[in-house]
Design a protein around this motif. Structure first.
Motif, PDB file in Angstrom:
ATOM      1  N   MET A 141      16.029 -32.621  30.007  1.00 26.56           N
ATOM      2  CA  MET A 141      15.890 -33.989  30.522  1.00 26.56           C
ATOM      3  C   MET A 141      14.465 -34.182  31.038  1.00 26.56           C
ATOM      4  O   MET A 141      14.246 -34.607  32.155  1.00 26.56           O
ATOM      5  N   ASN A 142      13.501 -33.824  30.188  1.00 27.55           N
ATOM      6  CA  ASN A 142      12.079 -33.827  30.532  1.00 27.55           C
ATOM      7  C   ASN A 142      11.828 -32.993  31.782  1.00 27.55           C
ATOM      8  O   ASN A 142      11.133 -33.417  32.712  1.00 27.55           O
ATOM      9  N   GLY A 143      12.405 -31.790  31.767  1.00 24.65           N
ATOM     10  CA  GLY A 143      12.308 -30.922  32.940  1.00 24.65           C
ATOM     11  C   GLY A 143      10.899 -30.577  33.361  1.00 24.65           C
ATOM     12  O   GLY A 143      10.640 -30.365  34.552  1.00 24.65           O
ATOM     13  N   ILE A 144       9.958 -30.538  32.418  1.00 28.99           N
ATOM     14  CA  ILE A 144       8.571 -30.218  32.757  1.00 28.99           C
ATOM     15  C   ILE A 144       7.955 -31.330  33.601  1.00 28.99           C
ATOM     16  O   ILE A 144       6.894 -31.153  34.214  1.00 28.99           O
ATOM     17  N   GLY A 145       8.646 -32.447  33.694  1.00 29.72           N
ATOM     18  CA  GLY A 145       8.148 -33.574  34.476  1.00 29.72           C
ATOM     19  C   GLY A 145       7.905 -33.252  35.935  1.00 29.72           C
ATOM     20  O   GLY A 145       7.055 -33.871  36.586  1.00 29.72           O
ATOM     21  N   MET A 202       9.951 -14.816  34.178  1.00 27.64           N
ATOM     22  CA  MET A 202      10.382 -14.439  32.834  1.00 27.64           C
ATOM     23  C   MET A 202      10.414 -12.921  32.666  1.00 27.64           C
ATOM     24  O   MET A 202       9.490 -12.228  33.079  1.00 27.64           O
ATOM     25  N   LYS A 203      11.448 -12.426  32.030  1.00 24.06           N
ATOM     26  CA  LYS A 203      11.448 -11.035  31.598  1.00 24.06           C
ATOM     27  C   LYS A 203      10.419 -10.891  30.473  1.00 24.06           C
ATOM     28  O   LYS A 203       9.999 -11.895  29.889  1.00 24.06           O
ATOM     29  N   PRO A 204       9.982  -9.665  30.159  1.00 23.48           N
ATOM     30  CA  PRO A 204       8.932  -9.481  29.137  1.00 23.48           C
ATOM     31  C   PRO A 204       9.205 -10.216  27.834  1.00 23.48           C
ATOM     32  O   PRO A 204       8.292 -10.785  27.226  1.00 23.48           O
ATOM     33  N   ASN A 205      10.453 -10.229  27.409  1.00 22.22           N
ATOM     34  CA  ASN A 205      10.807 -10.919  26.168  1.00 22.22           C
ATOM     35  C   ASN A 205      11.484 -12.263  26.447  1.00 22.22           C
ATOM     36  O   ASN A 205      12.233 -12.777  25.608  1.00 22.22           O
ATOM     37  N   GLY A 206      11.203 -12.826  27.608  1.00 22.97           N
ATOM     38  CA  GLY A 206      11.842 -14.070  28.011  1.00 22.97           C
ATOM     39  C   GLY A 206      11.282 -15.290  27.305  1.00 22.97           C
ATOM     40  O   GLY A 206      10.277 -15.227  26.591  1.00 22.97           O
ATOM     41  N   GLN A 207      11.932 -16.429  27.539  1.00 27.70           N
ATOM     42  CA  GLN A 207      11.537 -17.676  26.897  1.00 27.70           C
ATOM     43  C   GLN A 207      11.741 -18.839  27.864  1.00 27.70           C
ATOM     44  O   GLN A 207      12.577 -18.783  28.765  1.00 27.70           O
ATOM     45  N   VAL A 208      10.931 -19.878  27.660  1.00 31.66           N
ATOM     46  CA  VAL A 208      11.116 -21.147  28.355  1.00 31.66           C
ATOM     47  C   VAL A 208      11.475 -22.189  27.309  1.00 31.66           C
ATOM     48  O   VAL A 208      10.765 -22.340  26.310  1.00 31.66           O
ATOM     49  N   LEU A 209      12.568 -22.898  27.507  1.00 30.32           N
ATOM     50  CA  LEU A 209      12.964 -23.985  26.616  1.00 30.32           C
ATOM     51  C   LEU A 209      12.827 -25.290  27.382  1.00 30.32           C
ATOM     52  O   LEU A 209      13.455 -25.466  28.431  1.00 30.32           O
ATOM     53  N   LEU A 210      11.990 -26.185  26.890  1.00 30.75           N
ATOM     54  CA  LEU A 210      11.752 -27.436  27.608  1.00 30.75           C
ATOM     55  C   LEU A 210      11.599 -28.595  26.644  1.00 30.75           C
ATOM     56  O   LEU A 210      11.197 -28.423  25.498  1.00 30.75           O
ATOM     57  N   ASP A 211      11.933 -29.772  27.129  1.00 30.71           N
ATOM     58  CA  ASP A 211      11.696 -30.965  26.328  1.00 30.71           C
ATOM     59  C   ASP A 211      10.828 -31.942  27.104  1.00 30.71           C
ATOM     60  O   ASP A 211      10.782 -31.930  28.333  1.00 30.71           O
ATOM     61  N   SER A 212      10.088 -32.766  26.378  1.00 31.35           N
ATOM     62  CA  SER A 212       9.262 -33.798  26.988  1.00 31.35           C
ATOM     63  C   SER A 212       9.034 -34.888  25.946  1.00 31.35           C
ATOM     64  O   SER A 212       9.609 -34.849  24.851  1.00 31.35           O
ATOM     65  N   SER A 213       8.205 -35.860  26.299  1.00 26.21           N
ATOM     66  CA  SER A 213       7.917 -36.974  25.406  1.00 26.21           C
ATOM     67  C   SER A 213       6.433 -37.311  25.455  1.00 26.21           C
ATOM     68  O   SER A 213       5.792 -37.164  26.496  1.00 26.21           O
ATOM     69  N   ASP A 214       5.912 -37.755  24.338  1.00 23.23           N
ATOM     70  CA  ASP A 214       4.540 -38.266  24.271  1.00 23.23           C
ATOM     71  C   ASP A 214       4.626 -39.780  24.453  1.00 23.23           C
ATOM     72  O   ASP A 214       5.083 -40.493  23.565  1.00 23.23           O
ATOM     73  N   ILE A 215       4.210 -40.275  25.632  1.00 29.05           N
ATOM     74  CA  ILE A 215       4.414 -41.695  25.937  1.00 29.05           C
ATOM     75  C   ILE A 215       3.200 -42.555  25.602  1.00 29.05           C
ATOM     76  O   ILE A 215       3.068 -43.667  26.111  1.00 29.05           O
ATOM     77  N   ILE A 216       2.331 -42.069  24.730  1.00 30.74           N
ATOM     78  CA  ILE A 216       1.163 -42.857  24.344  1.00 30.74           C
ATOM     79  C   ILE A 216       1.591 -44.207  23.748  1.00 30.74           C
ATOM     80  O   ILE A 216       0.876 -45.212  23.862  1.00 30.74           O
ATOM     81  N   TYR A 217       2.766 -44.256  23.153  1.00 28.01           N
ATOM     82  CA  TYR A 217       3.255 -45.487  22.527  1.00 28.01           C
ATOM     83  C   TYR A 217       3.466 -46.610  23.542  1.00 28.01           C
ATOM     84  O   TYR A 217       3.557 -47.788  23.165  1.00 28.01           O
ATOM     85  N   MET A 218       3.532 -46.265  24.822  1.00 27.22           N
ATOM     86  CA  MET A 218       3.786 -47.273  25.848  1.00 27.22           C
ATOM     87  C   MET A 218       2.519 -48.037  26.242  1.00 27.22           C
ATOM     88  O   MET A 218       2.582 -49.003  27.005  1.00 27.22           O
ATOM     89  N   TYR A 219       1.377 -47.585  25.741  1.00 26.87           N
ATOM     90  CA  TYR A 219       0.113 -48.245  26.054  1.00 26.87           C
ATOM     91  C   TYR A 219      -0.318 -49.148  24.898  1.00 26.87           C
ATOM     92  O   TYR A 219       0.018 -48.902  23.739  1.00 26.87           O
ATOM     93  N   GLU A 220      -1.086 -50.172  25.226  1.00 24.18           N
ATOM     94  CA  GLU A 220      -1.503 -51.147  24.234  1.00 24.18           C
ATOM     95  C   GLU A 220      -2.503 -50.539  23.254  1.00 24.18           C
ATOM     96  O   GLU A 220      -3.455 -49.876  23.657  1.00 24.18           O
ATOM     97  N   TYR A 253      10.388 -34.193  22.055  1.00 24.17           N
ATOM     98  CA  TYR A 253      10.360 -32.926  21.331  1.00 24.17           C
ATOM     99  C   TYR A 253      10.922 -31.797  22.199  1.00 24.17           C
ATOM    100  O   TYR A 253      10.993 -31.909  23.427  1.00 24.17           O
ATOM    101  N   LEU A 254      11.310 -30.730  21.535  1.00 26.31           N
ATOM    102  CA  LEU A 254      11.761 -29.504  22.201  1.00 26.31           C
ATOM    103  C   LEU A 254      10.789 -28.391  21.857  1.00 26.31           C
ATOM    104  O   LEU A 254      10.424 -28.208  20.701  1.00 26.31           O
TER     105      LEU A 254
END
Length: 237
Positions: free
Chosen positions: A122-126, A145-163, A228-229
């Motif tokens: 839910m755009n956790g990196i926010g 993170m463990k040595p072989n750990g992972q971060v899974l995150l989603d976000s959005s590119d909001i450039i489309y909201m600008y003119e 994106y994820l």
């Protein structure tokens, strides 16, 4: 009412749902967040979130867990999951919903345990707020993170909201360090919380920051609306 989100989640959990959260943003937009959205079942989740859950492995930390819907699903699947949120109301709701491991903390204050998967949906990196905070934030995630750990995150590119101008560029206000930085205020039942910063980060910027902090960044999938994820892992030595 300081914990706007937590108060709304508690009302829904206690069957007192009458209002949604109203949000005001620096993008000059007013919007609503329907409270039931935080209590979705797996089948109601967007495909990006379902994909992220399918990639979870080992011990998991659900950062910014909200009402705990992702944590609850993973716990029911047999995972060792810890749900973490800065909102006291949110963590109280997680406990009421039956999540066994719940932590009330700011993620930057949480340490001592390492995980195979750090989950930020839910755009956790926010919660990073400002782009200038990203290096510190990623450094802290590496400690969790463990040595072989992972971060899974989603976000959005909001450039489309600008003119957009005639040359294909965008009009970005001069007072912005990065166009994905947004200031929000939440209101619930007539009570307004304090303004807070929220970061929407485009994938290329995330990838550059990850590489600068010794992390590999992989684009897993893209959604239908500039979202994106991504997966972060420790860079191979």
């Amino acid at each position: 009412m300081k914990d706007i989100l937590g108060s709304a989640l508690q009302d829904f959990q206690n069957k007192k749902y009458t209002d949604d959260i109203i949000t005001y943003s620096s993008l000059d937009e007013q919007d609503k967040i329907p409270i039931p959205y935080f209590f979705r079942t797996y089948d109601e989740l967007p495909k990006l979130e379902q994909k992220a859950l399918s990639l979870c492995r080992g011990t998991i930390l659900d950062i910014g867990c909200g009402a705990g819907s992702h944590s609850l699903y993973l716990q029911e699947k047999g995972f060792d999951i810890t749900a973490l949120d800065f909102s006291q109301g949110a963590t109280d709701v997680c406990k009421l919903r039956g999540i066994e491991k719940v932590v009330h903390s700011n993620i930057l204050d949480y340490n001592g345990t390492k995980f195979d998967t750090l989950l930020m949906l839910m755009n956790g990196i926010g919660i990073v707020g400002k782009l200038t905070n990203l290096n510190l934030f990623l450094s802290h995630l590496k400690l969790l993170m463990k040595p072989n750990g992972q971060v899974l995150l989603d976000s959005s590119d909001i450039i489309y909201m600008y003119e957009e101008d005639d040359d294909g560029g965008y009009w970005i206000p001069d007072n912005k360090e990065y166009y994905g930085e947004v200031e929000f205020t939440m209101e619930y039942k007539g009570n307004k919380g304090k303004p807070f910063s929220w970061l929407y980060i485009d994938y290329n910027t995330l990838q550059r920051a990850a590489l600068a902090n010794g992390l590999e960044c992989e684009l897993i999938s893209e959604g239908d609306h500039y979202d994106y994820l991504a997966k972060l892992t420790n860079a191979k030595q």
